[in-house]
Scaffold this active site. Structure first.
Site: not given
Ligand code: NAD
Length: 331
Positions: A234, A263, A295
Site C-alpha cells: 500500500r 494514487e 496497482h
Molecule cells: P496477510 O494478511 O496474509 O499478511 C500481512 C502480514 O503483515 C501478516 O503476516 C502480518 O502479521 C504482517 N504485519 C502486520 N503488521 C505488521 C507490521 N507492523 N510490521 C510487519 N509486518 C506486519 O496479507 P497479504 O495477502 O500477504 O497482503 C499483504 C498486503 O498486500 C495487503 O495488506 C495489501 O495491502 C497488499 N496487496 C496489494 C495488492 C496489489 O495489487 N498491489 C494486491 C493484494 C494485496
C-alpha cells in the site's frame, strides 16, 4: 439482492457477471469511484461493492447506511480505505477477499526487482530501434544477495520463497513469525537489522496507523547505500518525499512501486492526455532507477476470477443471513 458496484472497469463487469450467473446476487455497475459526491448512487441498495480507492470514510458510510445499505463487499484484501469503526456503529457489515491470488502479487514483486536490475524495459525499446549496445544495462546477480521481506503473510511468504529459489538469503520482519517461513530457513530479525543488511527491501505488510510511512527519512538512513526498495503493498507505507531525497543522494539505488500514497486520483484511468498535477509523483517518474506500475500486481485472470467468486459468495452469505466467513471487524 441488488448490489451497487463502484469503480467498475470492463474486466470487473465481465468477471462479476460470470461469477454471479447462477445466484440471487444482481450487480448494478457504476464506473464512478465511491466518494462523498457519488455516494448518492448507492441510495436504496442493500449492499455496495468497493475497490481499493473507493472512499469508505465515516461520512460516506453514514450516507450509504442512511440510504439503506447494510453490507460493504470489498473486492480486495486490504481494508485500510474503510472506517471499520464507523461501519460497526451504523450496523454495516464489511467483508473482504482475504486471498485471491497471492502468487499474482508476489510474482509481480519479483518482476519489478528483475526489471529494475536487468532493465528489460530499456532493452525492449532499444532492440526495436536497432540499438544493441549494452551500456546502461549493467545489473547484478540476485544469487547471494540479501532480501528483507517486511510482512510474511500470504504474499510475503510466496515472494520470499521465489527469492530463495534465486539463491537469495532472505531476512524477514513481522509482528507474528510465520512457522512455514521459519521452516523454509528464513531468518526473522529486528527491523533495523533487516534494513542494515538487505540489498533489496520489499514491503508486504498492511497499511495501519502503526505502519504508515514505515519507510521514512530515518529508516532510509538505516538501509544499505544503494538499496533497492520495492512496495507492492500500500502506498502509505512509504514517505514518497523522503524516498525522493534518498534517490537524490544515492542512498536508495532503485525504487519499484506498484502503489502510491496519493494514487486514488491517478491510477486505473487513462490520463495520457492530461497534465499530472502531483509534483511528487512526477518527480519520482524522472529518475531512471524508478519503475512504477499502476496497482496492477493483483491483475491476473486467476485473481479476477477468485475476487469475483469470493465477493459474490460474501454477498450471498449476507443475503441469506449466514455467518460471514470473510468479515472484517474493527479492533
Ligand atoms: P496477510 O494478511 O496474509 O499478511 C500481512 C502480514 O503483515 C501478516 O503476516 C502480518 O502479521 C504482517 N504485519 C502486520 N503488521 C505488521 C507490521 N507492523 N510490521 C510487519 N509486518 C506486519 O496479507 P497479504 O495477502 O500477504 O497482503 C499483504 C498486503 O498486500 C495487503 O495488506 C495489501 O495491502 C497488499 N496487496 C496489494 C495488492 C496489489 O495489487 N498491489 C494486491 C493484494 C494485496
Amino acid at each position: 439482492m441488488q448490489v451497487a458496484v463502484f469503480s467498475t472497469k470492463s474486466y470487473d463487469r465481465e468477471f462479476l457477471i460470470k461469477a454471479s450467473a447462477d445466484t440471487e446476487i444482481h450487480y448494478d455497475f457504476f464506473e464512478e469511484r465511491l466518494t462523498e459526491r457519488t455516494v448518492i448512487l448507492a441510495r436504496d441498495f442493500p449492499a455496495v461493492c468497493c475497490f481499493v480507492n473507493d472512499e469508505l470514510s465515516a461520512s460516506v458510510i453514514a450516507a450509504i447506511s442512511s440510504g439503506g445499505a447494510r453490507m460493504i463487499a470489498l473486492r480486495c484484501a486490504g481494508f485500510n480505505n474503510c472506517n471499520l469503526q464507523s461501519a460497526a456503529e451504523h450496523g454495516v457489515k464489511v467483508a473482504r477477499v482475504p486471498a485471491y491470488s497471492p502468487y499474482a502479487v508476489a510474482e509481480h514483486t519479483v518482476g519489478l526487482i528483475l526489471t529494475l536490475n536487468r532493465k528489460y524495459h530499456k532493452a525492449y525499446n532499444r532492440v526495436r530501434e536497432g540499438n544493441f549496445a549494452l551500456h546502461g544495462m549493467l545489473g547484478f546477480d540476485l544469487h547471494g544477495k540479501t532480501v528483507g521481506v517486511v510482512g510474511t503473510g500470504k504474499i510475503g511468504q510466496i515472494a520470499a520463497s521465489i527469492l530463495q529459489g534465486f539463491g537469495c538469503r532472505v531476512l524477514a520482519f513481522d509482528v507474528h513469525e510465520n512457522p512455514e517461513c521459519v521452516a523454509a530457513g528464513i531468518e526473522y530479525v529486528e527491523l533495523d537489522r533487516l534494513f542494515a543488511e538487505s540489498d533489496v527491501v520489499t514491503l508486504h505488510c498492511p497499511l495501519l496507523p502503526s505502519t504508515k510511512h514505515l519507510i521514512n527519512k530515518q529508516s532510509i538512513a538505516k538501509m544499505k547505500p544503494g538499496v533497492m526498495l520495492i512496495n507492492t503493498s500500500r502506498g502509505g507505507l512509504v514517505d514518497a518525499k523522503a524516498t525522493i531525497e534518498g534517490l537524490k543522494t544515492g542512498q536508495i539505488g532503485y525504487v519499484g512501486l506498484d502503489v502510491y500514497e496519493e494514487e486514488a486520483d491517478l491510477f486505473f484511468e487513462d490520463r495520457s492526455e492530461l497534465v499530472i498535477k502531483d509534483d511528487v509523483f512526477s518527480r519520482l517518474l524522472t529518475f531512471p532507477n524508478v519503475l512504477i506500475t499502476g496497482h496492477q500486481a493483483f491483475f491476473t485472470r486467476n485473481a479476477l476470477e477468485a475476487i469475483s467468486q469470493i465477493t459474490t459468495e460474501n454477498l450471498r452469505q449476507f443475503d441469506q443471513g449466514e455467518k460471514l466467513t470473510n468479515e472484517v471487524v474493527a479492533g
